[in-house]
Design an enzyme around this catalytic site. Structure first.
Site, PDB file in Angstrom:
ATOM      1  CB  THR B 179      11.407  -3.491 -25.979  1.00  0.00           C
ATOM      2  OG1 THR B 179      11.412  -2.099 -25.769  1.00  0.00           O
ATOM      3  CG2 THR B 179      10.689  -3.834 -27.250  1.00  0.00           C
ATOM      4  N   GLY B 209       8.873   5.613 -29.585  1.00  0.00           N
ATOM      5  CA  GLY B 209      10.222   5.064 -29.698  1.00  0.00           C
ATOM      6  C   GLY B 209      10.402   4.302 -30.994  1.00  0.00           C
TER       7      GLY B 209
END
Lengths: 327, 312
Positions: B179, B209
């Site tokens: 990420t 998520g």
């Protein structure tokens, strides 16, 4: 100290002019759900099972804004979301964008129990539902005549509505014009044309395990694809070793303040007790936002708080305390 | 008060990462850090700065966001992002994007152009078109590296959180691409945070998520701004970004101490975060083998690192 406790809610923000019979209807539903939960607790069902059971009941009944009776999107469809959290290991599950799943809270539970993930949404969630063999229905099942009427009014007012119940007497509806004169507002709308009616349940069982669950159809006239606070862990729902919390009200305010997590945080980090924590977050964490909170602690306490005009709620503890209220 | 900025490209980097995988990412971090520093020096608002930097990271194909996003179990792209302004505490989030070139910018538009905070999947894609943001074919985001990663994960019957296990004998040894995120504070103490991702390799279609969940992957208030990375499910359960801010408020200790405290409370090998405080402190803790990160402060300090010691 100790023992089980349970609280349920059917939304924070109630029109002060809500007709008596509507209030009674709501109280009857809350009472029924409380009884279901209490009976389950007395049969030693763990907290996580109890919250699911109770929220399923609230979803199935068309009265509040969840499952059947959900608020409608701008397209006149239903998109539901829910989350559930199990205090002991802080396991959680959430779903959004459901259109055919009869009981969103149960699908959230399956996400928690049967996948490596915490949150599934839209087509992926619907697909998962099919693989799990949960009960599926047409989107039309969730749509009530009341809500079709509300959506029309909402569009006329050209505003977002949480959900609302326009007082109806026979076949007569109070129009938007009259409604807009109402002085109390939530999310920019007069209270007579708005009432969130998200549902939730928090439970602590005899073993001191806390759990929480929240379910909703969301905002009336919302954009398709809009997600609110209810499926967001920490915002609409939270449970840990200490506490189980479910929130309702203005979604933005709840998310910005991560309201459910806040209750637990002030208990953990400031040493407040349950009622103090609930009062504290309502008083200090919402700024201009309007919301309500129900919570239970591992010690068998229950607390509710709201800065709205009313919150449909019910609570009970093992030592016999019991209350169902609107104001 | 002094400005400060921190950037991350994902937690969890195997020590065996070969130079050909490491160098482009370090260069990417350096570039994005420079973009952010220049923007802060030019007195841009932190909200603009974090959006700008995360856009750069999304465009960079070696990070798991925008182009270069990891693939779902179906080989498709589903991107998500969120952004938050510390002063107003307004926030925006998106999930399930497959054609939007810069998810973080769409999250900002949700925040500024709708009465909502979070839009997802078809609704978010429709909003993107209404707003006229840049959209492309989904194939634009898919890289050969990620096709390979998906293949390996499926063969191993595994869902990867941008990572492989530390000792996994994965041929290219770079399973851990993460990420991305950026946090910034200007010299008036205004704070902002943004995070963006393609999610987990081989994730179920529709899986969301921590990245778009305000309080989990992203949070900002008047005290600090936080962006987290790692195993999404652990970050959600730990309300990581919010906890950093809550502890700063309730404990009144330094950012560094707060960050360490929060890291203690998440399971090992799951989490990393970057944070800046209103007074210009920076913290970049992680409990994974490494985290792609970089930071800079107004007094001239800057750092680009992957494992424990800075590598410049």
């Amino acid at each position: 100290m100790g023992g089980w406790a349970i609280a349920v809610h059917g939304g924070a923000g109630v029109d002060p002019n809500l007709p008596k019979e509507r209030q009674e209807e709501a109280k009857r539903l809350l009472t029924r759900c409380l009884d279901i939960g209490i009976s389950a607790l007395r049969s030693n069902l763990p907290a996580i099972d109890v919250v699911e059971l109770v929220v399923r009941e609230l979803e199935t009944d068309p009265l509040f804004n969840s499952g059947r009776g959900s608020a409608l999107t701008e397209k006149g469809t239903v998109e539901m979301e829910a989350s559930i959290m199990d205090g002991p290991k802080r396991r959680c599950g959430a779903v959004s964008g459901l259109t055919t799943v009869k009981n969103p809270v149960s699908l959230a539970r399956l996400v928690m129990d049967k996948t490596p993930h915490s949150y599934l949404a839209f087509a992926g969630a619907e697909e998962f539902a099919r693989t799990q063999g949960v009960e599926l229905v047409d989107n039309g099942y969730f749509i009530t005549e009341d809500n079709v009427g509300m959506l029309k009014l909402a569009k006329e007012a050209n505003s977002i509505l949480f959900d609302y119940r326009v007082p109806t007497l026979g076949t007569c509806c109070i129009g938007v014009g009259a409604a807009l004169e109402s002085p109390i507002q939530m999310n920019g709308l007069p209270i007579s044309v708005y009432a969130p009616e998200t549902v939730g349940c928090v439970v602590v069982d005899k073993e001191g395990r806390c759990a929480a669950a929240t379910s909703t159809g969301g905002l009336m006239n919302k954009m398709n694809g809009r997600i609110g606070d209810s499926p967001l862990i920490g915002s609409g729902t939270y449970a840990c070793e200490l506490v189980g919390v479910s929130c309702t009200g203005e979604g933005e305010a709840i998310i910005r303040s991560t309201l459910a997590r806040e209750v637990a945080a002030v208990m953990e980090y400031k040493g407040l007790n349950l009622q103090e924590a609930v009062d504290n977050v309502i008083k200090y964490r919402l700024d201009e936002g309007k919301a309500g909170v129900i919570a239970v602690s591992k010690n068998g306490e229950v607390a509710c708080g709201f800065n709205t005009t009313g919150m449909f709620r019910g609570c009970a503890t093992e030592d016999g305390f019991r209350e169902v209220g609107v104001w | 008060m002094r400005w400060a900025i921190a950037v991350h490209g994902g937690a969890g980097v195997p020590p065996s990462l070969p130079p050909e995988k490491r160098l482009p990412r370090e260069a990417g971090l350096r570039h994005c850090l420079d973009v952010g520093i220049a923007a802060l020096q030019a007195r841009n608002h932190p909200l603009d700065v974090v959006e700008l930097v995360v856009r750069e990271l999304e465009n960079h194909p070696y990070f798991n966001a925008g182009r270069g996003s990891v693939l779902t179990s179906r080989g498709t792209i589903e991107m998500e992002a969120s952004i938050m302004d510390g002063k107003t505490m307004k926030c925006g989030a998106v999930s399930g994007l497959s054609t939007v070139v810069n998810p973080v910018s769409l999250a900002r538009l949700v925040m500024e152009k709708t009465p909502h905070i979070y839009l997802a999947f078809d609704g978010a894609e429709a909003f993107a078109r209404e707003q006229g943001v840049e959209t492309v074919e989904m194939s634009h985001f898919i890289t050969p590296g990620n096709i390979e990663r998906l293949k390996q994960a499926q063969e191993a019957g595994r869902v990867q959180i941008d990572h492989t296990q530390p000792d996994d004998a994965v041929a290219d040894g770079d399973g851990r691409i993460g990420t991305v995120g950026c946090v910034a504070v200007d010299n008036e103490g205004n704070l902002a945070a943004a995070t963006s991702t393609g999610g987990m390799v081989n994730k179920m279609v529709g899986r969301i998520g921590d990245t778009p969940v305000i309080g989990a992957g992203t949070y900002a208030n008047h005290l600090c701004a936080v962006s987290a990375t790692g195993i999404g499910e652990a970050i959600i359960r730990g309300t990581v970004a919010r906890d950093v801010a809550a502890l700063m408020e309730f404990k009144g200790i330094s950012l560094e101490e707060v960050a360490a405290y929060v890291m203690d409370r998440v399971p090992p090998d799951t989490t990393g975060l970057i944070a800046v405080s209103s007074t210009g402190e920076v913290a970049m803790p992680f409990n994974t083998p490494g985290m792609f990160r970089a930071c800079a402060t107004e007094d001239g300090y800057s750092e680009i690192a992957i494992w424990d010691s800075p590598s410049k």
